[in-house]
Design a protein around this motif. Structure first.
Motif, PDB file in Angstrom:
ATOM      1  N   LEU A 127      81.496  85.913 113.554  1.00  0.00           N
ATOM      2  CA  LEU A 127      81.157  84.902 112.557  1.00  0.00           C
ATOM      3  C   LEU A 127      80.215  85.445 111.484  1.00  0.00           C
ATOM      4  CD1 LEU A 127      80.648  81.753 114.797  1.00  0.00           C
ATOM      5  CD2 LEU A 127      82.574  82.237 113.278  1.00  0.00           C
TER       6      LEU A 127
ATOM      7  N   ARG B  34      85.745  77.375 112.607  1.00  0.00           N
ATOM      8  CA  ARG B  34      86.176  78.428 113.523  1.00  0.00           C
ATOM      9  C   ARG B  34      85.576  78.229 114.916  1.00  0.00           C
ATOM     10  NH1 ARG B  34      85.760  83.576 109.269  1.00  0.00           N
ATOM     11  NH2 ARG B  34      86.988  82.543 107.640  1.00  0.00           N
TER      12      ARG B  34
ATOM     13  N   PRO C  23      91.422  84.778 110.434  1.00  0.00           N
ATOM     14  CA  PRO C  23      90.366  84.163 111.256  1.00  0.00           C
ATOM     15  C   PRO C  23      90.880  83.233 112.341  1.00  0.00           C
ATOM     16  CG  PRO C  23      90.396  83.208 109.052  1.00  0.00           C
ATOM     17  CD  PRO C  23      91.299  84.393 109.008  1.00  0.00           C
ATOM     18  N   LEU C  24      91.950  82.470 112.075  1.00  0.00           N
ATOM     19  CA  LEU C  24      92.443  81.541 113.081  1.00  0.00           C
ATOM     20  C   LEU C  24      93.021  82.296 114.285  1.00  0.00           C
ATOM     21  CD1 LEU C  24      94.087  78.768 110.879  1.00  0.00           C
ATOM     22  CD2 LEU C  24      91.738  78.926 111.745  1.00  0.00           C
TER      23      LEU C  24
ATOM     24  N   THR D 236      92.149  85.287 115.112  1.00  0.00           N
ATOM     25  CA  THR D 236      90.999  85.934 115.745  1.00  0.00           C
ATOM     26  C   THR D 236      90.335  85.000 116.742  1.00  0.00           C
ATOM     27  OG1 THR D 236      90.606  87.292 113.780  1.00  0.00           O
ATOM     28  CG2 THR D 236      88.769  87.027 115.319  1.00  0.00           C
ATOM     29  N   MET D 237      90.093  83.749 116.331  1.00  0.00           N
ATOM     30  CA  MET D 237      89.466  82.786 117.226  1.00  0.00           C
ATOM     31  C   MET D 237      90.358  82.476 118.427  1.00  0.00           C
ATOM     32  SD  MET D 237      86.420  82.029 116.126  1.00  0.00           S
ATOM     33  CE  MET D 237      86.305  83.762 115.634  1.00  0.00           C
ATOM     34  N   THR D 238      91.666  82.430 118.199  1.00  0.00           N
ATOM     35  CA  THR D 238      92.602  82.167 119.295  1.00  0.00           C
ATOM     36  C   THR D 238      92.550  83.285 120.335  1.00  0.00           C
ATOM     37  OG1 THR D 238      94.065  80.928 117.809  1.00  0.00           O
ATOM     38  CG2 THR D 238      95.020  81.747 119.871  1.00  0.00           C
TER      39      THR D 238
ATOM     40  N   LEU E 184      87.518  75.440 116.539  1.00  0.00           N
ATOM     41  CA  LEU E 184      88.812  75.897 117.044  1.00  0.00           C
ATOM     42  C   LEU E 184      88.634  76.652 118.345  1.00  0.00           C
ATOM     43  CD1 LEU E 184      91.864  76.467 116.827  1.00  0.00           C
ATOM     44  CD2 LEU E 184      91.286  78.453 115.396  1.00  0.00           C
TER      45      LEU E 184
ATOM     46  N   ASP F 267      90.751  90.322 113.202  1.00  0.00           N
ATOM     47  CA  ASP F 267      89.606  90.133 112.314  1.00  0.00           C
ATOM     48  C   ASP F 267      89.663  91.133 111.159  1.00  0.00           C
ATOM     49  OD1 ASP F 267      86.948  88.953 111.703  1.00  0.00           O
ATOM     50  OD2 ASP F 267      86.275  90.990 112.103  1.00  0.00           O
TER      51      ASP F 267
END
Length: 273
Positions: free
Chosen positions: A147, A161, A122-123, A125-127, A164, A117
């Motif tokens: 978020l 996000r 961001p991708l 981070t979400m993973t 995902l 982050d």
């Protein structure tokens, strides 16, 4: 069966317990035996139970994974805060409780999510956050905080996000969702299903109510869920809005979960560290 008899009274392992309760002989969690933990822990346990010839091999495999997770956490903290990472590496709780349960997988994923982050990814981070959630659930508390960046991201970006994150979590739960002992058990168990154990503050409150001939289960559930929501809204979200740095409000989110959790286990101290 490996330690001398006089030492066995001083050790406990939730991981060993999962073997003794039903995974021995290559039986699979969810499909062949009850397994209360989220699916990342379950699928790895299935692999180790299949390959391990005995309890020692199963516990040793998990110990190696937990040691690697602890080292990865230390490396990520070193990259973020330098020498203060020794607070993690030399913590007595890490040596005492690190191999006890599956918490280090989730901790590593949460620290990695914060690291990515800060890097503006961001991708990824979400993973990482999804990986932590399917290991031990509590990292999901960091999702609203991450978020609520400053300046705020748009609604469309936030929705993507969340989508995902949700898709990855669902994909991990799905393979064993329809098993005899469904992987979805962990969601209901740790959100509303589990009662207060006596080691927790709420367990002592519950025992007091029972001693007064008052049914404690439902009141404790309502009080702790309401307290969690109110504390999160009143403390965590304002902190998330007021700073671009994610670590402080994420820490507040995790501590809020610990404060209102009806279940206490000693390895939860690793979450705080």
């Amino acid at each position: 069966g490996v330690l001398p008899e006089e030492l066995r009274a001083f050790v406990w392992s939730d991981i060993l317990f999962t073997w003794q309760r039903g995974l021995s002989g290559g039986r699979l969690p969810y499909w062949d035996t009850y397994f209360e933990y989220p699916p990342l822990a379950g699928y790895l346990s299935a692999i180790f139970a299949t390959l391990a010839p005995n309890a020692l091999g199963y516990v040793a495999a998990w110990t190696a994974v937990q040691a690697a997770a602890a080292a990865a956490t230390g490396a990520l903290l070193w990259a973020s805060v330098g020498r203060r990472a020794w607070i993690w590496a030399l913590a007595p709780q890490l040596a005492l409780f690190g191999p006890l349960n599956f918490d280090l997988l989730a901790i590593t994923a949460l620290v990695l999510a914060l690291h990515w982050d800060r890097a503006g990814a961001p991708l990824r981070t979400m993973t990482a956050l999804a990986a932590g959630t399917v290991a031990k659930l509590f990292p999901v508390a960091a999702l609203p905080v991450i978020l609520l960046r400053h300046p705020f991201i748009g609604t469309r970006a936030a929705a993507m996000r969340v989508a995902l994150f949700g898709s990855l979590v669902a994909a991990c739960y799905a393979p064993a969702a329809g098993a005899t002992f469904t992987s979805l058990e962990s969601v209901g168990r740790y959100s509303v299903g589990i009662g207060a154990n006596f080691d927790s503050v709420w367990g002592m409150v519950g025992a007091t109510l029972v001693g007064m001939s008052v049914a404690a289960t439902l009141p404790l559930l309502l009080v702790t869920l309401a307290g969690l929501v109110v504390t999160y809204v009143a403390v965590v979200l304002p902190a998330a809005r007021s700073t671009h740095e994610r670590a402080l409000p994420v820490a507040l989110a995790v501590l809020t979960v610990l404060l209102w959790s009806r279940l206490y286990s000693p390895q939860f101290s690793l979450w705080a560290i």
